[in-house]
Design an enzyme around this catalytic site. Structure first.
Site, PDB file in Angstrom:
ATOM      1  N   GLU A   1      -8.155   4.663   9.658  1.00 55.11           N
ATOM      2  CA  GLU A   1      -7.697   4.585   8.314  1.00 55.11           C
ATOM      3  C   GLU A   1      -8.448   3.398   7.614  1.00 55.11           C
ATOM      4  OE1 GLU A   1      -6.687   1.180   7.258  1.00 55.11           O
ATOM      5  OE2 GLU A   1      -6.125   0.091   9.065  1.00 55.11           O
TER       6      GLU A   1
ATOM      7  N   HIS B   1       3.814   7.189   3.519  1.00 51.07           N
ATOM      8  CA  HIS B   1       4.818   5.920   3.524  1.00 51.07           C
ATOM      9  C   HIS B   1       4.274   5.068   2.551  1.00 51.07           C
ATOM     10  CE1 HIS B   1       1.286   4.524   6.078  1.00 51.07           C
ATOM     11  NE2 HIS B   1       1.686   3.391   5.534  1.00 51.07           N
TER      12      HIS B   1
ATOM     13  N   GLN C   1      -4.161   3.219   1.226  1.00 55.14           N
ATOM     14  CA  GLN C   1      -4.329   3.329   2.900  1.00 55.14           C
ATOM     15  C   GLN C   1      -4.580   4.985   3.043  1.00 55.14           C
ATOM     16  OE1 GLN C   1      -1.362   2.508   5.737  1.00 55.14           O
ATOM     17  NE2 GLN C   1      -3.176   1.276   6.760  1.00 55.14           N
TER      18      GLN C   1
ATOM     19  N   GLU D   1       7.353   0.969   5.351  1.00 51.02           N
ATOM     20  CA  GLU D   1       6.784  -0.056   6.015  1.00 51.02           C
ATOM     21  C   GLU D   1       6.981  -1.371   5.428  1.00 51.02           C
ATOM     22  OE1 GLU D   1       2.494   0.708   6.629  1.00 51.02           O
ATOM     23  OE2 GLU D   1       2.248  -0.966   7.537  1.00 51.02           O
TER      24      GLU D   1
ATOM     25  N   HIS E   1       0.755  -1.156  -0.004  1.00 53.54           N
ATOM     26  CA  HIS E   1      -0.056  -0.205  -0.105  1.00 53.54           C
ATOM     27  C   HIS E   1       0.875   1.197   0.059  1.00 53.54           C
ATOM     28  CE1 HIS E   1       0.386  -0.745   4.396  1.00 53.54           C
ATOM     29  NE2 HIS E   1       0.475   0.501   4.545  1.00 53.54           N
TER      30      HIS E   1
HETATM   31  C1  V0V Z   1       8.425  12.327   9.973  1.00 51.97           C
HETATM   32  N1  V0V Z   1       9.773  12.480   8.891  1.00 51.97           N
HETATM   33  C2  V0V Z   1       9.369  11.971   7.900  1.00 51.97           C
HETATM   34  C3  V0V Z   1       8.049  11.269   7.931  1.00 51.97           C
HETATM   35  N2  V0V Z   1       7.420  11.570   9.397  1.00 51.97           N
HETATM   36  N3  V0V Z   1       9.866  11.683   6.737  1.00 51.97           N
HETATM   37  C4  V0V Z   1       9.235  11.401   5.548  1.00 51.97           C
HETATM   38  N4  V0V Z   1       8.154  10.435   5.654  1.00 51.97           N
HETATM   39  C5  V0V Z   1       7.298  10.466   6.945  1.00 51.97           C
HETATM   40  N5  V0V Z   1       6.379  10.078   7.021  1.00 51.97           N
HETATM   41  C6  V0V Z   1      10.890  13.254   9.326  1.00 51.97           C
HETATM   42  C7  V0V Z   1      10.528  14.741   9.876  1.00 51.97           C
HETATM   43  O1  V0V Z   1      10.426  15.589   8.891  1.00 51.97           O
HETATM   44  C8  V0V Z   1      11.728  14.824  10.552  1.00 51.97           C
HETATM   45  O2  V0V Z   1      12.603  15.276   9.742  1.00 51.97           O
HETATM   46  C9  V0V Z   1      11.937  13.679  11.210  1.00 51.97           C
HETATM   47  O3  V0V Z   1      11.621  12.617  10.163  1.00 51.97           O
HETATM   48  C10 V0V Z   1      11.602  13.562  12.366  1.00 51.97           C
HETATM   49  O4  V0V Z   1      10.146  13.664  12.612  1.00 51.97           O
HETATM   50  P1  V0V Z   1       9.199  14.460  13.808  1.00 51.97           P
HETATM   51  O5  V0V Z   1       8.388  15.119  12.999  1.00 51.97           O
HETATM   52  O6  V0V Z   1      10.195  14.882  14.768  1.00 51.97           O
HETATM   53  O7  V0V Z   1       8.768  13.083  14.387  1.00 51.97           O
HETATM   54  P2  V0V Z   1       9.174  11.747  15.283  1.00 51.97           P
HETATM   55  O8  V0V Z   1      11.006  11.575  15.075  1.00 51.97           O
HETATM   56  O9  V0V Z   1       8.763  11.785  16.554  1.00 51.97           O
HETATM   57  O10 V0V Z   1       8.682  10.664  14.580  1.00 51.97           O
HETATM   58  C11 V0V Z   1       8.948  10.321  12.944  1.00 51.97           C
HETATM   59  C12 V0V Z   1       8.732   8.850  12.925  1.00 51.97           C
HETATM   60  C13 V0V Z   1       7.276   8.533  13.261  1.00 51.97           C
HETATM   61  C14 V0V Z   1       8.878   8.440  11.457  1.00 51.97           C
HETATM   62  C15 V0V Z   1       9.774   8.050  13.846  1.00 51.97           C
HETATM   63  O11 V0V Z   1       6.421   9.209  12.560  1.00 51.97           O
HETATM   64  C16 V0V Z   1       6.862   6.865  13.407  1.00 51.97           C
HETATM   65  O12 V0V Z   1       7.336   6.238  14.319  1.00 51.97           O
HETATM   66  N6  V0V Z   1       6.271   6.541  12.350  1.00 51.97           N
HETATM   67  C17 V0V Z   1       5.867   5.011  12.366  1.00 51.97           C
HETATM   68  C18 V0V Z   1       4.478   4.782  12.630  1.00 51.97           C
HETATM   69  C19 V0V Z   1       3.511   5.566  11.756  1.00 51.97           C
HETATM   70  O13 V0V Z   1       3.735   6.247  10.908  1.00 51.97           O
HETATM   71  N7  V0V Z   1       2.282   5.215  11.996  1.00 51.97           N
HETATM   72  C20 V0V Z   1       1.061   5.680  11.277  1.00 51.97           C
HETATM   73  C21 V0V Z   1       0.822   4.743  10.032  1.00 51.97           C
HETATM   74  P3  V0V Z   1      13.200  16.731   9.756  1.00 51.97           P
HETATM   75  O14 V0V Z   1      12.163  17.693   9.813  1.00 51.97           O
HETATM   76  O15 V0V Z   1      14.121  16.855  11.344  1.00 51.97           O
HETATM   77  O16 V0V Z   1      14.399  16.765   8.677  1.00 51.97           O
HETATM   78  S1  V0V Z   1      -0.201   3.294  10.579  1.00 51.97           S
HETATM   79  C22 V0V Z   1      -0.239   1.938   9.186  1.00 51.97           C
HETATM   80  O17 V0V Z   1       0.546   2.472   8.286  1.00 51.97           O
HETATM   81  C23 V0V Z   1      -0.817   1.055   9.634  1.00 51.97           C
HETATM   82  C24 V0V Z   1      -1.429   0.739  10.655  1.00 51.97           C
HETATM   83  C25 V0V Z   1      -0.892   0.080   8.491  1.00 51.97           C
HETATM   84  O18 V0V Z   1      -0.501   0.111   7.338  1.00 51.97           O
HETATM   85  O19 V0V Z   1      -1.412  -1.031   8.634  1.00 51.97           O
HETATM   86 CO    CO Z   2       0.435   1.576   6.148  1.00 52.98          CO
END
Ligand code: V0V
Ligand code: CO
Length: 140
Positions: free
Chosen positions: A43, A83, A59, A133, A7
């Site tokens: 979602e 993502h 998604q 992911e 996705h």
């Molecule tokens: C953040 N950053 C990204 C980003 N989100 N870069 C690219 N794509 C993204 N989606 C960058 C952001 O611009 C910052 O860069 C840096 O990472 C740190 O971001 P932050 O805003 O300070 O946030 P953090 O560090 O607290 O968290 C970022 C991470 C977090 C990626 C660690 O979002 C995470 O754990 N994501 C994984 C879980 C998730 O996204 N769940 C929702 C989808 P600069 O500005 O410092 O350069 S759930 C899903 O997909 C499901 C359930 C499924 O598929 O089944």
């Molecule tokens: Co996802």
């Protein structure tokens, strides 16, 4: 290593509005709606196509609050691609292989994902700015 693009995750402010847009513009069909408290999202999965490697979806993601991953993303960057989720046969095995190449795993062990999948995220800073992911679909 990858079987398909499982996705593309798209961040939005209003899930119902975006579903309506994808249905009316592209004719996509919603096959699942879930709230995932641990991931901080409401979602929907919309079916795109079935291929040799399995099914691909869009998604649509609405944050449960501003402090969540998607909430912070929306505040910083606005709506758009959040993502890419790749289908893998064995998520734990893929995590180990990828970690061994020096890419940081966000998750130390697999989490619960949409439609019964096991998922794990890779840090976007180690994947050229792309939040990535891994998705192991449940056995049929
Ligand atoms: C953040 N950053 C990204 C980003 N989100 N870069 C690219 N794509 C993204 N989606 C960058 C952001 O611009 C910052 O860069 C840096 O990472 C740190 O971001 P932050 O805003 O300070 O946030 P953090 O560090 O607290 O968290 C970022 C991470 C977090 C990626 C660690 O979002 C995470 O754990 N994501 C994984 C879980 C998730 O996204 N769940 C929702 C989808 P600069 O500005 O410092 O350069 S759930 C899903 O997909 C499901 C359930 C499924 O598929 O089944
Ligand atoms: Co996802």
């Amino acid at each position: 290593m990858f079987l398909r693009i499982d996705h593309v995750g798209i961040a939005c402010h209003n899930l119902e509005e975006k579903i309506e847009f994808y249905e009316s513009t592209f004719g996509l069909v919603v096959v699942s709606r879930e709230v995932n408290e641990a991931q901080g999202v409401r979602e929907a999965m919309l079916h795109v196509a079935d291929g040799e490697g399995g099914t691909s979806y869009v998604q649509l993601l609405e944050p449960l609050s501003p402090e969540t991953a998607v909430g912070k993303f929306l505040a910083k960057r606005g709506e758009g691609v959040h993502h890419i989720g790749y289908g893998v046969a064995d998520v734990s095995k893929a995590m180990a292989e990828i970690a061994a190449k020096g890419v940081r795993l966000i998750d130390e062990r697999p989490r619960h994902g949409s439609m019964g999948a096991s998922i794990a995220f890779l840090h976007p800073k180690d994947v050229g700015g792309v939040l990535t992911e891994l998705v192991e679909a449940p056995r049929a």
